[in-house]
Design a protein around this motif. Structure first.
Motif, PDB file in Angstrom:
ATOM      1  N   ASN A  93     -33.882 -25.629 -21.950  1.00 61.02           N
ATOM      2  CA  ASN A  93     -32.478 -26.024 -21.838  1.00 61.02           C
ATOM      3  C   ASN A  93     -31.896 -25.527 -20.520  1.00 61.02           C
ATOM      4  O   ASN A  93     -31.670 -24.331 -20.337  1.00 61.02           O
ATOM      5  N   LYS A  94     -31.664 -26.465 -19.597  1.00 58.25           N
ATOM      6  CA  LYS A  94     -31.178 -26.098 -18.267  1.00 58.25           C
ATOM      7  C   LYS A  94     -29.732 -25.627 -18.294  1.00 58.25           C
ATOM      8  O   LYS A  94     -29.357 -24.696 -17.565  1.00 58.25           O
ATOM      9  N   ASP A  95     -28.903 -26.224 -19.118  1.00 62.50           N
ATOM     10  CA  ASP A  95     -27.487 -25.857 -19.163  1.00 62.50           C
ATOM     11  C   ASP A  95     -27.297 -24.402 -19.581  1.00 62.50           C
ATOM     12  O   ASP A  95     -26.515 -23.668 -18.983  1.00 62.50           O
ATOM     13  N   TRP A 136     -39.517 -21.633 -16.496  1.00 67.28           N
ATOM     14  CA  TRP A 136     -39.525 -21.870 -17.943  1.00 67.28           C
ATOM     15  C   TRP A 136     -40.581 -21.025 -18.653  1.00 67.28           C
ATOM     16  O   TRP A 136     -40.392 -20.630 -19.810  1.00 67.28           O
ATOM     17  N   VAL A 152     -37.541 -35.760 -20.871  1.00 64.89           N
ATOM     18  CA  VAL A 152     -36.221 -35.296 -20.448  1.00 64.89           C
ATOM     19  C   VAL A 152     -35.152 -35.826 -21.396  1.00 64.89           C
ATOM     20  O   VAL A 152     -35.126 -37.014 -21.721  1.00 64.89           O
ATOM     21  N   LYS A 188     -29.754 -34.012 -14.884  1.00 67.04           N
ATOM     22  CA  LYS A 188     -30.092 -34.325 -13.493  1.00 67.04           C
ATOM     23  C   LYS A 188     -31.535 -34.787 -13.330  1.00 67.04           C
ATOM     24  O   LYS A 188     -31.906 -35.298 -12.265  1.00 67.04           O
ATOM     25  N   ARG A 189     -32.340 -34.594 -14.362  1.00 65.61           N
ATOM     26  CA  ARG A 189     -33.748 -34.992 -14.297  1.00 65.61           C
ATOM     27  C   ARG A 189     -34.036 -36.276 -15.075  1.00 65.61           C
ATOM     28  O   ARG A 189     -35.207 -36.648 -15.238  1.00 65.61           O
ATOM     29  N   GLU A 230     -29.962 -22.233 -19.831  1.00 62.03           N
ATOM     30  CA  GLU A 230     -31.057 -21.471 -19.226  1.00 62.03           C
ATOM     31  C   GLU A 230     -31.863 -20.679 -20.262  1.00 62.03           C
ATOM     32  O   GLU A 230     -32.071 -19.473 -20.151  1.00 62.03           O
ATOM     33  N   LEU A 288     -37.207 -31.295 -22.112  1.00 61.32           N
ATOM     34  CA  LEU A 288     -36.415 -30.622 -21.088  1.00 61.32           C
ATOM     35  C   LEU A 288     -35.003 -31.186 -21.149  1.00 61.32           C
ATOM     36  O   LEU A 288     -34.799 -32.387 -20.949  1.00 61.32           O
ATOM     37  N   SER A 289     -34.025 -30.336 -21.443  1.00 63.78           N
ATOM     38  CA  SER A 289     -32.622 -30.773 -21.482  1.00 63.78           C
ATOM     39  C   SER A 289     -32.008 -30.551 -20.107  1.00 63.78           C
ATOM     40  O   SER A 289     -31.636 -29.430 -19.750  1.00 63.78           O
ATOM     41  N   ASN A 290     -31.920 -31.631 -19.341  1.00 68.50           N
ATOM     42  CA  ASN A 290     -31.397 -31.542 -17.977  1.00 68.50           C
ATOM     43  C   ASN A 290     -30.973 -32.934 -17.512  1.00 68.50           C
ATOM     44  O   ASN A 290     -31.817 -33.738 -17.097  1.00 68.50           O
TER      45      ASN A 290
END
Length: 313
Positions: free
Chosen positions: A240-242, A279, A203, A146-147, A244, A142-144
């Motif tokens: 990928n959170k950035d 996801w 993460v 904040k996590r 999405e 998980l690319s984030n």
């Protein structure tokens, strides 16, 4: 009598100009009239120039011939014999996690696209001896930012739910139907391999990728009950959170040799409520909307065939 003669001429002409399709292992299709098949080669004429020269092609280059009548000849689907001696594949007795798999901080992809690996896609398109092994999240990240620091909690809390949600949306029954593989078998899922992963390395701060070479290592590490056929697995790579998107490989391999025949790296736009649904939606987009609808159904076997709007890299 005159009408009978005309009908006979039409029938003879139809037979002379009947169209066959020679499908090569590299994905190319030749419209032809097959003249002769011998031990090593095939003689044919081009359909667009039926009165022109006779062409020859080695049988080792051919995957299948589809005749105008609807009949098919499928040729030897084993990999070409190499003059160099390759290492013999040894089936593992136990799955071993490889901490060196994957590349952090790699190039970020577009949120919706595909890239093809392997040159034996036609075998996957036409063969029926597939075995489905489910989803593999053993090396997923998980690319984030904040996590960061939550890896173990996220793995323990959500991995099984992700698997259940993905199988519910795009699982074994759906693949059998969408891919028209009524004989597809259900193998022992490889999902539980994730129990041996490093729970503290889920993460990532930046993007994360798995190369095709690393994917081949993953496939060779599987402990499988079956000894032949084509294995199918969906390898989750990155959430990928950035950007999405969800990134995953839809992977097909020779169960006996573990050679990857055909793999499609896809990205799908994430969305939906909750961390599980969010996801899982990206995986569904990448697998169903991209792989099934854009790649598999039109039988795209190389990257040059992929529309530029969804082509990765």
């Amino acid at each position: 009598m005159r009408n009978l003669l005309i009908i006979c001429l039409i029938l003879v002409s139809a037979n002379i100009f009947a169209q066959d399709f020679i499908i090569l292992k590299n994905g190319e299709e030749i419209e032809a009239k097959v003249l002769e098949i011998n031990d090593t080669k095939i003689d044919y004429k081009k359909y667009t120039n039926i009165n022109g020269p006779t062409y020859h092609i080695n049988k080792s280059e051919i995957f299948m011939i589809k005749y105008e009548s609807g009949d098919k000849d499928i040729f030897n689907t084993s990999a070409p014999t190499r003059k160099t001696v390759s290492p013999v594949y040894e089936k593992p007795n136990d799955f071993v996690y490889n901490p060196d798999i994957g590349t952090p901080n790699c190039q970020t992809q577009k949120a919706r696209g595909a890239k093809i690996f392997g040159n034996r896609g036609n075998e996957v398109f036409f063969r029926q001896d597939l075995v489905y092994y489910g989803y593999d999240m053993t090396y997923a990240r998980l690319s984030n930012p904040k996590r960061m620091g939550e890896s173990m909690t996220l793995v323990q809390k959500y991995f099984n739910d992700w698997n259940l949600e993905m199988e519910k949306n795009v699982g074994y029954p759906e693949f059998k139907k969408w891919m028209r593989k009524p004989s597809m078998l259900l193998g022992t899922p490889v999902f539980n391999n994730y129990y041996k992963r490093d729970f503290n390395k889920f993460v990532e701060y930046g993007n994360f990728c798995i190369s095709f070479d690393d994917l081949q290592k993953i496939v060779k590490s599987y402990v499988l009950r079956e000894t032949q056929g084509i294995g199918m697995v969906i390898n989750i790579v990155n959430f990928n959170k950035d950007r999405e998107f969800s990134m995953q490989y839809v992977t097909f391999f020779d169960i006996k040799t573990r050679e990857i025949l055909y793999a499609v790296l896809t990205t799908g736009e994430a969305g939906g409520g909750g961390i599980v649904g969010h996801w899982a939606k990206g995986v569904e987009e990448g697998v169903r909307a991209i792989f099934i609808d854009e790649i598999f159904k039109p039988k795209l076997s190389n990257n040059g065939m992929i529309p530029s709007k969804i082509r990765l890299y």
